[in-house]
Design a protein around this motif. Structure first.
Motif, mmCIF file in Angstrom:
data_model
loop_
_atom_site.group_PDB
_atom_site.id
_atom_site.type_symbol
_atom_site.label_atom_id
_atom_site.label_comp_id
_atom_site.label_asym_id
_atom_site.label_seq_id
_atom_site.Cartn_x
_atom_site.Cartn_y
_atom_site.Cartn_z
ATOM 1 N N THR A 23 0.860 -1.304 -0.060
ATOM 2 C CA THR A 23 -0.101 -0.168 -0.065
ATOM 3 C C THR A 23 0.758 1.313 -0.084
ATOM 4 O O THR A 23 0.769 2.357 -0.639
ATOM 5 C CB THR A 23 -0.952 -0.022 1.143
ATOM 6 O OG1 THR A 23 -0.818 -1.141 2.004
ATOM 7 C CG2 THR A 23 -2.356 0.408 0.968
ATOM 8 N N GLY A 26 2.290 1.802 -3.391
ATOM 9 C CA GLY A 26 1.209 1.332 -4.543
ATOM 10 C C GLY A 26 1.001 2.529 -5.393
ATOM 11 O O GLY A 26 1.178 2.388 -6.594
ATOM 12 N N THR A 27 0.664 3.655 -5.048
ATOM 13 C CA THR A 27 0.319 4.864 -5.935
ATOM 14 C C THR A 27 1.131 6.028 -5.664
ATOM 15 O O THR A 27 1.307 6.530 -4.348
ATOM 16 C CB THR A 27 -1.371 5.158 -5.825
ATOM 17 O OG1 THR A 27 -1.511 5.141 -4.556
ATOM 18 C CG2 THR A 27 -1.936 3.948 -6.615
ATOM 19 N N THR A 28 1.335 6.923 -6.570
ATOM 20 C CA THR A 28 1.589 8.246 -6.163
ATOM 21 C C THR A 28 0.578 9.238 -7.064
ATOM 22 O O THR A 28 0.360 8.630 -8.200
ATOM 23 C CB THR A 28 3.195 8.575 -6.950
ATOM 24 O OG1 THR A 28 3.261 8.130 -8.240
ATOM 25 C CG2 THR A 28 4.209 7.878 -6.083
ATOM 26 N N SER A 29 0.398 10.231 -6.545
ATOM 27 C CA SER A 29 -0.723 10.973 -7.189
ATOM 28 C C SER A 29 -0.050 11.661 -8.326
ATOM 29 O O SER A 29 0.943 11.937 -8.628
ATOM 30 C CB SER A 29 -0.963 12.299 -6.189
ATOM 31 O OG SER A 29 0.049 13.003 -5.944
ATOM 32 N N ALA A 30 -0.900 11.649 -9.573
ATOM 33 C CA ALA A 30 -0.695 12.239 -10.577
ATOM 34 C C ALA A 30 -1.101 13.716 -10.624
ATOM 35 O O ALA A 30 -1.986 14.146 -10.502
ATOM 36 C CB ALA A 30 -1.309 11.530 -11.781
ATOM 37 N N THR A 93 5.895 3.358 -18.308
ATOM 38 C CA THR A 93 6.101 2.622 -17.006
ATOM 39 C C THR A 93 7.720 3.394 -16.228
ATOM 40 O O THR A 93 7.687 3.679 -15.037
ATOM 41 C CB THR A 93 6.413 1.398 -16.830
ATOM 42 O OG1 THR A 93 5.087 0.853 -17.640
ATOM 43 C CG2 THR A 93 5.960 0.826 -15.450
ATOM 44 N N LYS A 96 7.574 6.943 -15.266
ATOM 45 C CA LYS A 96 7.192 7.190 -13.897
ATOM 46 C C LYS A 96 8.118 7.095 -12.686
ATOM 47 O O LYS A 96 7.795 7.566 -11.604
ATOM 48 C CB LYS A 96 5.945 6.126 -13.698
ATOM 49 C CG LYS A 96 4.691 6.440 -14.447
ATOM 50 C CD LYS A 96 3.523 5.358 -14.099
ATOM 51 C CE LYS A 96 2.331 5.794 -14.595
ATOM 52 N NZ LYS A 96 2.002 7.211 -14.016
ATOM 53 N N ARG A 112 -0.376 10.280 -23.172
ATOM 54 C CA ARG A 112 -0.318 9.568 -21.749
ATOM 55 C C ARG A 112 0.813 10.155 -20.990
ATOM 56 O O ARG A 112 0.269 10.459 -19.659
ATOM 57 C CB ARG A 112 -0.138 8.133 -21.880
ATOM 58 C CG ARG A 112 -1.433 7.407 -22.240
ATOM 59 C CD ARG A 112 -0.970 6.013 -22.131
ATOM 60 N NE ARG A 112 -0.226 5.199 -23.006
ATOM 61 C CZ ARG A 112 0.397 3.940 -23.041
ATOM 62 N NH1 ARG A 112 0.025 3.436 -22.016
ATOM 63 N NH2 ARG A 112 0.684 3.695 -24.034
ATOM 64 N N ALA A 115 -0.520 13.654 -20.149
ATOM 65 C CA ALA A 115 -1.795 13.749 -19.052
ATOM 66 C C ALA A 115 -1.301 13.169 -17.779
ATOM 67 O O ALA A 115 -1.918 13.843 -16.861
ATOM 68 C CB ALA A 115 -2.518 12.613 -19.725
ATOM 69 N N SER A 116 -0.234 12.485 -17.541
ATOM 70 C CA SER A 116 0.086 11.774 -16.076
ATOM 71 C C SER A 116 1.248 12.660 -15.423
ATOM 72 O O SER A 116 1.567 12.856 -14.555
ATOM 73 C CB SER A 116 0.583 10.347 -16.084
ATOM 74 O OG SER A 116 1.539 10.384 -16.905
ATOM 75 N N GLU A 118 4.138 13.615 -16.370
ATOM 76 C CA GLU A 118 5.513 13.119 -16.228
ATOM 77 C C GLU A 118 6.614 13.988 -17.435
ATOM 78 O O GLU A 118 7.872 14.000 -16.905
ATOM 79 C CB GLU A 118 5.619 11.697 -16.784
ATOM 80 C CG GLU A 118 4.814 10.617 -16.181
ATOM 81 C CD GLU A 118 5.046 10.541 -14.632
ATOM 82 O OE1 GLU A 118 6.315 10.853 -14.445
ATOM 83 O OE2 GLU A 118 4.461 10.066 -13.808
#
Lengths: 388, 305
Positions: A23, A26-30, A93, A96, A112, A115-116, A118
């Motif tokens: 957890t 898991g994720t990083t905010s975009a 990937t 990121k 993409r 949008a994210s 990066e």
């Protein structure tokens, strides 16, 4: 009894620890925008890390005669470290991680990345070689968003129709030999193994089924996608094999296991048996136009700008695009190449027949607002179903 | 010389009290601590590599992914698992994969049995050693080299076609038969070796006794050799079955347009960037292997390994 509880405690502990770990990472905010564009350049940082397709960043370690990185390092003092990737999704990937200053992205990844958040906007005024670049490559849907440029074009190419001249006595002029007439070559048809190949079917449908109303092969609504999928499922019955590794296709055409299918110019140039030819069919085709972009988390933005400018300079661009097998981004680069003609470099008419790879997204790329388009994940699912 | 034997106490000098000595004394008195130290390294490894990997796979299968930005969302959802279990695509591919794995296993066992029997019971010690090396030799070459070699063997105008053409045959071309041939070739050493080891353990005296009592070759094989060999065959089949179940490279190289479960996982990790769905698909082969191992356990094969 005691031992059992001890053991299950260890397991429970491990399970909880792993859940917590997962957890946590898991994720990083975009983010939305992806940073500000630079207004002026400072001193070089001394190093730059680059993520690119194989063959884009060659420093002579693969082939001593193929080297355009050393000249850049001598010129700017920016030491280059590079990593290559195999698919646009892998590039996405890797970006990121934030470990790379510069990325060479195809159209099916670039949007993409924007949008994210990066990649950052690129101030093209700071790139002196930007002016020489073909106009038909600038400010396109795959390298700019809302009039803001996100990079500098690198090179482009078309997905062509390759055929075996022993089998085809008259050269085909249409993609119908791999679609409606593919049963004549059952088991010997080949196709590109990627969801993005659905766009090739859409290009064909644009010409042959106008009632579907496809305006852009990367903007398909549910019905249009279903039609493309049906076409590809019918083709599947006659496909001998799909290719994604270009060496595999070269071999299949040399042995005669494949006699017709989609290809790249570099593959035609590499076939040694001499019984193949390529054509850009009358329906038009899909293709790629790659863009050098700068990470929004770049640690060496000045060296990154220097690289973008350098790789767009005529000589370096000519070396890099010739090695990969695609058209260069400027007319001046053709002075350093003798094969520009076979890649139709600068031929705006030829380039206009190419639908460059773009990421299909829910907001239709053709501007329709009354309907939702199918996105890349829907294409991926459809592609798995087509292959069955 | 009637002097009483002098009793000399052997004086062992008391060892110096070093730190290492203290630790050693402490450990020898506390068996549990000693055990904990001994086990922690392998347990850590086991935990990290197997348990955490499996648990994370399991958890990921219940997540979803944002289709545009590619971010994994950690919201619990059953969608992926439902898709994989009910989707006709996944059912078809699962059946195909299991079919390929079963056929590869059968082909391998049929080829391995006579070879292993010859190695263990017929060949002399010298020839036996040479044969073991010969069986192991292909393992020295890269997997990819072997798969690509089969690609050229099975291609149009390749060696296979040249061999069978005089008899009116033709190459199967690229497809599932080519996949089965190539996988059977790749995993053959893993099947021959356990069966060979199993046959080595069958005493020759039993075979002689059987023949003395009038049993013919077939009966000896059926009632003496096969029951003793059964665990070895199961062991070999576990190798070829599980390795085939997860393969995606061979089918990419010689499988024509076909795809197996491994390819679906691969495209979902790579092209689709959909890790949760890939994790859900990866649960299928794990499930199949659990069923397979349970069935093998029921036959009692695993106890005799």
């Amino acid at each position: 009894m005691h031992r059992t509880t001890g053991r299950s405690a260890i397991f429970a502990g491990l399970a909880i620890a792993s859940v917590a770990l997962l957890t946590a990472c898991g994720t990083t905010s975009a983010g939305g925008g992806g940073g500000e564009e630079a207004t002026e350049l400072g001193d070089y940082e001394g190093s730059v890390s680059i993520l690119a397709w194989p063959g884009y960043v060659e420093d002579g370690s693969n082939d001593p005669t193929v080297d355009w990185v050393s000249a850049f390092e001598d010129e700017t003092g920016c030491q280059v470290t590079s990593k290559t990737y195999g698919t646009s999704d892998e590039a996405f990937t890797l970006m990121k991680t934030g470990d790379y200053d510069v990325v060479a992205a195809s159209g099916d990844a670039s949007l993409r990345l924007v949008a994210s958040g990066e990649v950052a906007p690129v101030n093209t005024d700071l790139l002196k070689n930007y002016d020489g670049i073909f106009d038909f490559l600038k400010m396109k849907s795959w390298n700019s968003v809302d009039g803001v440029s996100y990079g500098i074009p690198h090179g482009y190419g078309a997905n062509l129709l390759m055929y075996n001249t022993d089998v085809f006595t008259t050269p085909p002029t249409s993609w119908d030999v791999v679609f409606d007439k593919s049963s004549e070559y059952a088991g010997k048809v080949t196709a590109y193994d990627s969801p993005i190949y659905i766009a090739d079917a859409a290009v064909y449908l644009m010409a042959h089924n106008p009632e579907l109303g496809i305006e852009n092969p990367y903007a398909l609504d549910e019905t249009q996608l279903a039609a493309a999928v049906d076409l590809l499922k019918a083709q599947r019955a006659n496909v001998g094999e799909y290719w994604s590794d270009y060496l595999k296709e070269i071999q299949a055409f040399e042995t005669g296991d494949s006699v017709v299918g989609t290809t790249w110019q570099v593959i035609q140039n590499s076939v040694t048996t001499g019984n193949t030819d390529v054509v850009l069919p009358e329906e038009g085709t899909t293709g790629w136009s790659d863009t050098w972009m700068i990470s929004s988390q770049a640690k060496s933005p000045n060296c990154a700008y220097a690289w973008l400018d350098y790789i767009a300079s005529p000589e370096a661009n000519a070396q890099a695009t010739a090695y990969f097998g695609e058209a260069p981004s400027s007319q001046a680069a053709c002075d350093f190449r003798d094969d520009c003609e076979s890649y139709h470099a600068g031929d705006a008419d030829y380039a206009s027949k190419i639908w460059y790879w773009s990421t299909p997204i829910a907001d239709c790329l053709d501007g329709r607002t009354d309907v939702e388009c199918t996105d890349y994940s829907a294409w991926t699912t459809a592609w798995s179903e087509i292959k069955g | 010389m009637a002097s009483s034997p002098s009793i000399e106490r052997a004086v062992v000098p008391r060892p110096r009290e070093t730190t290492a000595r203290k630790i050693s004394v402490f450990l020898s008195q506390h068996a549990r601590v000693r055990l904990a130290f001994l086990l922690s390294a392998p347990l850590f490894w086991l935990g990290l590599v197997y348990i955490v990997a499996l648990v994370s796979l399991l958890i990921t299968a219940f997540w979803s992914v944002d289709s545009f930005t590619g971010e994994v969302s950690t919201q619990f959802t059953l969608d992926n698992v439902i898709t994989v279990v009910t989707g006709s695509l996944y059912q078809a591919v699962t059946l195909r994969t299991v079919g390929v794995a079963l056929l590869v296993t059968i082909v391998d066992i049929v080829i391995a049995l006579p070879i292993a029997f010859f190695m263990a019971k017929v060949a002399g010690p010298r020839l036996q050693r040479i044969l073991v090396i010969a069986v192991l030799m292909p393992l020295w070459a890269s997997y990819l080299v072997k798969a690509y070699a089969w690609r050229s063997v099975l291609s149009q105008g390749g060696i296979f076609e040249w061999l069978v053409r005089p008899f009116g045959g033709e190459s199967p071309g690229y497809g599932l038969p080519a996949t089965i041939i190539t996988l059977a070739y790749l995993w053959l050493p893993y099947v021959i070796l356990p069966i060979y080891a199993g046959l080595e353990r069958v005493p020759n005296s039993l075979l002689e006794a059987s023949s003395d009592l009038g049993a013919k070759t077939g009966r000896t094989l059926r009632t003496i050799v096969l029951p003793m060999l059964w665990p070895a065959i199961i062991a070999g089949s576990i190798f070829s079955f599980s390795l085939s179940l997860g393969d995606y490279i061979t089918v990419n190289i010689v499988g024509g347009a076909n795809q197996l479960l491994g390819n679906l996982v691969y495209t979902n990790v790579g092209a689709a960037n959909n890790l949760p769905l890939a994790a859900a698909i990866a649960l299928i082969p794990i499930g199949i292997m659990i069923v397979y191992l349970t069935a093998a356990r029921r036959t009692g094969a695993l106890e005799n390994l």
